[in-house]
Design a protein around this motif. Structure first.
Motif, PDB file in Angstrom:
ATOM      1  N   GLU A  27      -0.608  48.555   0.297  1.00 54.82           N
ATOM      2  CA  GLU A  27      -0.941  49.095   0.408  1.00 54.82           C
ATOM      3  C   GLU A  27      -0.107  51.317  -0.391  1.00 54.82           C
ATOM      4  O   GLU A  27      -0.393  51.723  -1.086  1.00 54.82           O
ATOM      5  N   LYS A  28       0.783  51.321   0.363  1.00 55.90           N
ATOM      6  CA  LYS A  28       1.608  52.035   0.341  1.00 55.90           C
ATOM      7  C   LYS A  28       2.811  51.616  -0.618  1.00 55.90           C
ATOM      8  O   LYS A  28       3.971  52.977  -1.354  1.00 55.90           O
ATOM      9  N   LEU A  29       3.534  50.653  -0.344  1.00 53.55           N
ATOM     10  CA  LEU A  29       4.880  49.829  -1.283  1.00 53.55           C
ATOM     11  C   LEU A  29       3.945  48.957  -2.313  1.00 53.55           C
ATOM     12  O   LEU A  29       5.206  48.698  -3.324  1.00 53.55           O
ATOM     13  N   GLY A  30       2.888  48.435  -2.564  1.00 47.66           N
ATOM     14  CA  GLY A  30       2.636  47.878  -3.583  1.00 47.66           C
ATOM     15  C   GLY A  30       2.951  46.755  -3.320  1.00 47.66           C
ATOM     16  O   GLY A  30       2.789  46.112  -4.725  1.00 47.66           O
ATOM     17  N   TYR A  31       3.659  45.892  -2.064  1.00 43.45           N
ATOM     18  CA  TYR A  31       3.155  44.562  -2.919  1.00 43.45           C
ATOM     19  C   TYR A  31       2.800  43.652  -2.042  1.00 43.45           C
ATOM     20  O   TYR A  31       1.924  43.740  -1.873  1.00 43.45           O
ATOM     21  N   PRO A  32       2.895  42.541  -3.762  1.00 41.84           N
ATOM     22  CA  PRO A  32       1.950  41.677  -3.372  1.00 41.84           C
ATOM     23  C   PRO A  32       1.232  40.487  -2.041  1.00 41.84           C
ATOM     24  O   PRO A  32       2.280  40.842  -1.021  1.00 41.84           O
ATOM     25  N   PRO A  33       0.307  40.627  -1.886  1.00 42.77           N
ATOM     26  CA  PRO A  33      -0.383  39.835  -0.637  1.00 42.77           C
ATOM     27  C   PRO A  33       0.311  38.438   0.109  1.00 42.77           C
ATOM     28  O   PRO A  33       0.809  38.236   0.969  1.00 42.77           O
ATOM     29  N   GLU A  34       0.739  37.559  -1.275  1.00 44.04           N
ATOM     30  CA  GLU A  34       1.733  36.428  -1.217  1.00 44.04           C
ATOM     31  C   GLU A  34       3.147  36.699  -0.322  1.00 44.04           C
ATOM     32  O   GLU A  34       3.135  35.898   0.288  1.00 44.04           O
ATOM     33  N   VAL A  35       3.177  37.905  -0.884  1.00 45.69           N
ATOM     34  CA  VAL A  35       4.668  37.966  -0.234  1.00 45.69           C
ATOM     35  C   VAL A  35       4.587  38.500   0.976  1.00 45.69           C
ATOM     36  O   VAL A  35       5.769  38.048   2.406  1.00 45.69           O
ATOM     37  N   ILE A  36       3.581  39.210   1.744  1.00 48.74           N
ATOM     38  CA  ILE A  36       3.875  39.848   2.606  1.00 48.74           C
ATOM     39  C   ILE A  36       3.330  38.182   3.687  1.00 48.74           C
ATOM     40  O   ILE A  36       3.532  38.630   4.566  1.00 48.74           O
TER      41      ILE A  36
END
Length: 396
Positions: free
Chosen positions: A336-345
């Motif tokens: 939400e805050k840093l904008g990284y995609p879910p698959e990376v997370i």
């Protein structure tokens, strides 16, 4: 005829169904996805059915071998169902449960093993331990499960049923029984799935980090700070050893025996994480075998130690934050805050969840993205930690 490829792609349906191989052998697929080998044959003019275990514990090749052996016995005048019944009568649930546990104990973590033993001794063995496998019925299973449901222990009931089922599947694999009575007992859908409490408001995250930094124990304080930076599972953090960590190369390689998924997991170390580890190395880093977060008697600190620290800092570990909750905090705020995609997370969380291309976790995928993300996350957390007077909601 069936093939291994075809069997692996079978999907459950609303009702049970059969897929036939040849010479009476077929696969019985239940609505929950379980796949049971069955063999239909005739003996003295009567149609009968024998069970050959569960797929994939019993492969297609093994099931065919069992069928051929059964056909040979029938030609010699032996009713294989009656032969199996006599075997079942001589085997008690407790006996096979102990054998199953002995096999399982080398595959699971000590804490989980302790929980399984507790559930066996408390809920299962007092009720069906002294019963032959053949005599255990749906009513016996219902009595155990319904007793737990009536006192609100729905998740425990689910786990207890799972243990009983695994023992029966183990017995089926060894050709000691042809049934699993838990299959026909249906628990209602879980409507109150447990979620680990986590802090998701940036200002409160900053406050949490400042409180952690003030904690009296150097080891525990830095364990919680590193947990926030890496969001690994608490067990992986607590049992980390110096041989897993390369500060110079900024990587921490968690071996498969310590991960929940039984797959090695790589954690990229941010500058902030490296500084924490450099400080700890002066204290516990005298040997590669030593635990990074060493407690009493050269053992790792316990998970209760981490949660106790959070409670002493004023947090309710049932409703606000727990040591496992740092993972949910990172997953939500990084997206939400840093904008990284879910698959990376999800890959950095070491979840076995396929990405958008359908590829499951592998520790080198998204290498650069994950490395960059962990540094961005550390910078973001440290900016929140230093934002005691201004709102952190404007920090992106």
């Amino acid at each position: 005829m069936l093939t291994e490829v075809k069997i692996k792609t079978l999907k459950p349906k609303e009702k049970p169904y059969k897929l036939f191989d040849e010479k009476g052998l077929y696969l019985f697929v239940t609505p929950n996805g379980s796949k049971y080998w069955r063999y239909d044959y005739r003996y003295n003019g009567k149609r009968k059915t024998a069970s050959f275990g569960v797929y994939p514990e019993v492969s297609l090749k093994q099931a065919r071998q069992k069928r051929d052996e059964a056909r040979a016995s029938i030609r010699q005048g032996v009713d294989i169902s009656q032969k199996k019944k006599k075997t079942e009568e001589a085997i008690y649930f407790k006996t096979i449960a102990m054998e199953w546990l002995q096999v399982r104990q080398v595959e699971i973590k000590p804490g989980h093993l302790k929980t399984i033993k507790c559930r066996l001794n408390k809920y299962i063995l007092p009720n069906i331990g002294d019963k032959p496998l053949r005599e255990i019925t749906k009513s016996d299973i219902s009595h155990i499960i319904d007793t737990l449901r009536k006192i609100g222990q729905i998740e425990t009931a689910r786990r207890v049923k799972q243990i009983i089922s695994q023992v029966f599947r183990f017995a089926m694999f060894r050709d000691l029984t042809d049934k699993d009575p838990t299959i026909i007992y249906k628990l209602p859908p879980c409507t109150n799935k447990k979620h680990m409490p986590a802090i998701l408001d940036p200002d409160k995250v900053g406050e949490l980090l400042r409180k952690i930094e003030s904690y009296r124990s150097y080891i525990v304080k830095n364990a919680l700070l590193l947990l926030s930076l890496t969001f690994v599972r608490p067990f992986e953090l607590r049992t980390a050893q110096w041989k897993e960590i390369n500060i110079n190369e900024a990587v921490w390689d968690i071996p498969e025996e310590k991960t929940k998924t039984k797959v090695p997991h790589r954690v990229f170390l941010s500058r902030q994480a490296q500084e924490i580890l450099k400080g700890l190395k002066n204290l516990t880093g005298t040997s590669p075998e030593r635990y990074v977060f060493e407690g009493l008697r050269n053992k790792p600190i316990s998970e209760s130690t981490l949660n106790k620290a959070l409670r002493s800092l004023g947090y309710n570990t049932k409703t606000e934050i727990t040591s496992h909750g740092f993972r949910a905090m990172a997953r939500t705020l990084i997206h939400e805050k840093l904008g990284y995609p879910p698959e990376v997370i999800e890959h950095q969380l070491a979840h076995k969840v396929p990405d958008r291309l359908g590829e499951a976790y592998n520790r080198t995928k998204f290498y650069m993205e994950r490395k960059e993300m962990l540094q961005a996350w550390a910078d973001y957390l440290w900016s929140l930690k230093g934002s005691s007077k201004r709102s952190s909601k404007n920090i992106k």
